[in-house]
Design an enzyme around this catalytic site. Structure first.
Site, PDB file in Angstrom:
ATOM      1  N   LYS A   1       0.822  -1.218   0.000  1.00  9.00           N
ATOM      2  CA  LYS A   1       0.000   0.000   0.000  1.00  9.00           C
ATOM      3  C   LYS A   1       0.857   1.270   0.000  1.00  9.00           C
ATOM      4  O   LYS A   1       0.481   2.274  -0.604  1.00  9.00           O
ATOM      5  CB  LYS A   1      -0.964   0.014   1.181  1.00  9.00           C
ATOM      6  N   THR A   2       2.005   1.229   0.684  1.00  8.49           N
ATOM      7  CA  THR A   2       2.873   2.411   0.713  1.00  8.49           C
ATOM      8  C   THR A   2       3.381   2.723  -0.677  1.00  8.49           C
ATOM      9  O   THR A   2       3.460   3.891  -1.077  1.00  8.49           O
ATOM     10  CB  THR A   2       4.061   2.175   1.675  1.00  8.49           C
TER      11      THR A   2
ATOM     12  N   ASP B   1      -3.457   7.650   4.669  1.00  8.00           N
ATOM     13  CA  ASP B   1      -2.997   6.285   4.940  1.00  8.00           C
ATOM     14  C   ASP B   1      -3.605   5.799   6.256  1.00  8.00           C
ATOM     15  O   ASP B   1      -3.978   6.603   7.105  1.00  8.00           O
ATOM     16  CB  ASP B   1      -1.462   6.288   5.036  1.00  8.00           C
ATOM     17  N   GLU B   2      -3.699   4.489   6.436  1.00  9.46           N
ATOM     18  CA  GLU B   2      -4.214   3.880   7.675  1.00  9.46           C
ATOM     19  C   GLU B   2      -5.571   4.487   8.076  1.00  9.46           C
ATOM     20  O   GLU B   2      -5.801   4.831   9.236  1.00  9.46           O
ATOM     21  CB  GLU B   2      -3.210   4.048   8.829  1.00  9.46           C
TER      22      GLU B   2
ATOM     23  N   GLN C   1      -6.969  -4.575  10.101  1.00 10.62           N
ATOM     24  CA  GLN C   1      -5.869  -4.101  10.940  1.00 10.62           C
ATOM     25  C   GLN C   1      -6.270  -2.880  11.776  1.00 10.62           C
ATOM     26  O   GLN C   1      -5.421  -2.093  12.191  1.00 10.62           O
ATOM     27  CB  GLN C   1      -4.650  -3.765  10.079  1.00 10.62           C
TER      28      GLN C   1
ATOM     29  N   ARG D   1       3.036  -9.932  10.744  1.00 11.01           N
ATOM     30  CA  ARG D   1       4.349  -9.258  10.792  1.00 11.01           C
ATOM     31  C   ARG D   1       5.443 -10.214  10.327  1.00 11.01           C
ATOM     32  O   ARG D   1       6.544  -9.791   9.988  1.00 11.01           O
ATOM     33  CB  ARG D   1       4.698  -8.785  12.225  1.00 11.01           C
TER      34      ARG D   1
END
Length: 773
Positions: free
Chosen positions: A33-34, A225-226, A256, A614
């Site tokens: 996504k980044t 973002d997020e 998330q 992770r």
């Protein structure tokens, strides 16, 4: 095809190429996504959008810097400098600096961190003569913070009978009065806390239409973002700024969303399509980070949640090893297992310490891990512990700098007015504070006019107050003509702070001086870095804002070769080849405080999903049979989340129980059993008769008692006899040499000098020893 688009897959390329309109990108864990956000911004700039018209809101300042660096490589550094990119708090602090006068604040307002805010609240509770055991300052602070994030101002609070009644029922009827006094004191001190940066921005955009119009026209393209972690206050700011052009792109993953305790509202992402017209939805479902087993195990977990957006995360990576689950006796054994496993993986695969992470639900769980890692000489770093900027000596220097930038900052003034000691006692400080409240002025203003007001102190004390004021004035003059480093260096030397620290010759005292030196190095580095930024001067005000808005994870994780220890909340956005998730027990994870409602339990499950994703190559889950909680040893049971992982993705490492009952009566007493009446075919071990289907509980017990090769090895390793000088190995104490043997039969003992445990005397009939030669 443009070069920067070559590295994108089809799913990633689609949202990058869409220029106008509202869009939501549902990005699974490890799906890039980044990269999408970065390339979308670069693509907008390549297609004629002025960088001044782009606003990008990220989760950390570190993420913003990395994105800006990538964008610089595509469009050029000079253009990238013009982007408005950073966290909500840093971006809106910048806007508030420009517009502060409209709200009655100075443009150089101080930003209070959590410690400052809590200190002020504690002082207010004391001044009001309230019971500190009822009005616990941390709880009061948390309550006020939640009010602000829900846009409940002091005025709104007193107009809401339900809130007043709720606080009265909690035996805190004066909470509203504390809130009111806290807000007034912050305003008088020219200070905003973190929550104010959002609350006041909302006030600015709602009370002043011309300001809203100004920033709507400025930020024609907004990227967030997020988005699943935004709270109500952040949501309203984004809605207001994006309403005119509706060129808004939000990226996030409902799976998330783990910050409800901070006020994050998962409905912001779930309901995004209702808030804007003609919303385009894109899904990034390919995971580039983890193995198939990890991705599929995580999918099987999150599938149990009812509240979620539809997506199927997949990966083209290797199958990889299964999730390894281990049960230990207690937290000490758990720590030793994790440390030994890290050591073995390092040796076997030639890995660095920085490729391992230990994740836990609560900070208190780090102790057993630290103990075990130290004994194995494995270097580690705890993230989320005491921040560098929260250490006393650093806070002292920073408080001087804050006071120079904003003399009305009373929390900073109280901290340094008598440090180093200059004969200004608490009684004098209290008198100055009372006078300041009486005259509706700041404490520094009262001190600066000490000859004009009578606060009840003698001439000697007045002179000491004057000297302190003159010293601050001298630094303020220096601040007008110098950068942040020059001012900080002068403060460290001329206040007597360094000389005071040198009096302490202990290793701790030397470390404090080194910390101050490190602070000065950091300020120097900051000043030099500001040269690269547009409209930056390296001033003291810029430095103070930079450190006030630093997030927990802005410091580099994995910047040196240490095992990372952190809570799962802090691990969000990070990745490690090997991840150990410890304390997988009911009432610990999921937390006993987060199982009252389905929504709370689903957030805990999302937290486990984050933890598991992770891991890149291997994930370990550990739980114990008993654990110390609040000083008491309690029985523990495995977390329900372990049971929720699809069985095919798990490798159970659980050994057979060593316990065996010793009968008090001889078995021969009962005679032989005639088995001829029973069926002759013997079922395989661990499987029920064909005619009976096992219950879920029976299957769980079978899994937990499943032996492994490791457990068999331990059973074989128990030596029958030993001799002095022989080398042996113990599961807990490592390798050792037999020094002495004494006793006979069942009471035979061996005195062994172990590498890890030192000299130990073990009863051989119980000791699990493996002979090495």
């Amino acid at each position: 095809m443009i070069d920067y688009l070559k590295g994108l897959n089809d799913a990633q390329r689609a949202p990058v190429l869409q220029k106008d309109g509202a869009m939501i990108v549902i990005a699974g864990a490890g799906s890039g996504k980044t990269r999408v956000l970065t390339m979308r911004i670069a693509h907008l700039m390549k297609n004629g959008v002025d960088p001044f018209n782009i606003l990008s809101l990220t989760f950390t300042n570190k993420a913003a810097k990395e994105m800006k660096k990538r964008i610089s490589e595509i469009v050029g550094a000079s253009e990238a400098k013009n982007l408005w990119m950073g966290t909500f708090h840093s971006i809106f602090a910048k806007i508030l600096r420009f517009e502060a006068d409209k709200l009655g604040y100075p443009s150089n307002f101080t930003i209070y961190d959590t410690q400052d805010s809590q200190s002020l609240i504690r002082a207010i509770i004391k001044e009001m003569h309230l019971d500190k055991d009822v009005y616990k300052y941390k709880q009061v602070y948390s309550r006020i913070s939640s009010y602000k994030n829900s846009l409940i101002t002091v005025k709104a609070y007193f107009q809401n009978p339900e809130l007043i009644e709720a606080d009265a029922m909690a035996k805190r009827p004066r909470l509203g009065d504390i809130y009111k006094e806290y807000v007034e004191r912050c305003f008088k001190a020219g200070a905003m806390d973190f929550d104010d940066l959002l609350l006041r921005t909302n006030e600015l955009l709602n009370r002043f239409p011309e300001v809203l119009n100004k920033y709507q026209n400025r930020f024609k393209y907004i990227l967030v973002d997020e988005y699943q972690d935004t709270n109500h206050s952040q949501y309203l700011i984004v809605r207001a700024l994006s309403d005119k052009f509706q060129n808004i792109c939000v990226v996030g993953d409902d799976a998330q969303s783990i910050y409800a305790f901070r006020g994050a509202n998962i409905n912001n992402i779930l309901n995004f399509q209702r808030d804007y017209d003609n919303v385009e939805m894109y899904r990034l479902e390919q995971n580039y980070r983890s193995t198939k087993n990890i991705v599929n195990a995580a999918n099987s977990i999150i599938d149990k949640n009812k509240t979620k957006l539809d997506k199927v995360v997949w990966t083209a990576n290797d199958e990889g090893p299964k999730i390894r689950v281990n049960r230990l006796i207690n937290d000490g054994e758990e720590g030793r297992f994790v440390a030994s496993s890290i050591f073995e993986n390092k040796m076997e695969h030639q890995l660095r310490n920085g490729q391992f992470a230990i994740l836990y639900r609560t900070n208190a769980q780090s102790r057993a891990m630290e103990d075990a890692l130290r004994k194995k000489d494995i270097p580690y770093r705890i993230y989320g512990g005491l921040s560098f900027y929260q250490r006393k000596e650093i806070k002292d220097v920073i408080s001087y700098l804050r006071l120079i930038a904003n003399p009305n900052d009373e929390e900073a003034l109280k901290r340094v007015i008598n440090y180093p000691t200059r004969g200004i006692g608490q009684t004098t400080i209290d008198k100055v504070a009372i006078a300041a409240n009486h005259y509706k002025r700041s404490m520094f203003e009262v001190m600066a006019n000490i000859d004009k007001v009578d606060i009840g102190v003698n001439t000697g004390t007045k002179n000491k107050l004057k000297n302190f004021v003159n010293m601050i004035h001298h630094f303020q003059i220096l601040n007008k003509e110098s950068d942040a480093f020059s001012v900080a260096e002068a403060v460290a030397k001329k206040t007597g702070l360094i000389q005071d620290l040198k009096k302490d010759g202990t290793p701790e005292g030397v470390a404090r001086i080194e910390n101050v030196e490190e602070l000065l190095n950091g300020i120097k580095d900051f000043v030099e870095g500001q040269v690269e930024l547009a409209d930056a001067t390296g001033s003291l005000a810029e430095f103070l804002e930079d450190i006030a808005l630093a997030t927990d994870m802005d410091k580099e994780v994995g910047d040196d070769d240490r095992v990372a220890l952190m809570t799962i909340h802090l691990a969000k956005g990070l990745e490690f080849p090997y991840v150990y998730i410890v304390g997988m027990e009911e009432d610990l994870f999921p937390s006993a405080m987060s199982m009252n409602t389905r929504s709370e339990l689903e957030e805990e499950r999302r937290l486990f999903y984050v933890a598991l994703t992770r891991a890149e190559k291997q994930a370990y889950l550990t739980y114990t049979q008993s654990r110390y909680r609040w000083g008491k040893l309690i029985d523990a049971e495995p977390s329900r989340f372990i049971e929720e992982i699809d069985e095919q993705y798990i490798d159970w490492m659980i050994p057979q129980d060593d316990y065996k009952y010793k009968p008090l009566v001889s078995p021969d007493l009962w005679g032989d059993v005639d088995k001829s009446k029973f069926r002759q075919t013997k079922p395989k071990k661990g499987t029920p008769p064909p005619s009976h289907k096992p219950t879920d509980e029976q299957l769980r017990k079978l899994r937990r008692l499943r032996p492994t090769d490791a457990s068999k090895e331990v059973q074989k390793a128990a030596p029958i006899s030993l001799s002095e000088g022989q080398m042996v190995e113990h599961m807990r104490f490592g390798k050792g040499k037999v020094i002495k043997i004494e006793g006979v039969g069942q009471d035979k003992k061996a005195e062994i000098d172990f590498e890890n445990g030192g000299l130990k005397k073990l009863l051989l009939r119980f000791a699990k020893l493996k002979m090495l030669d």
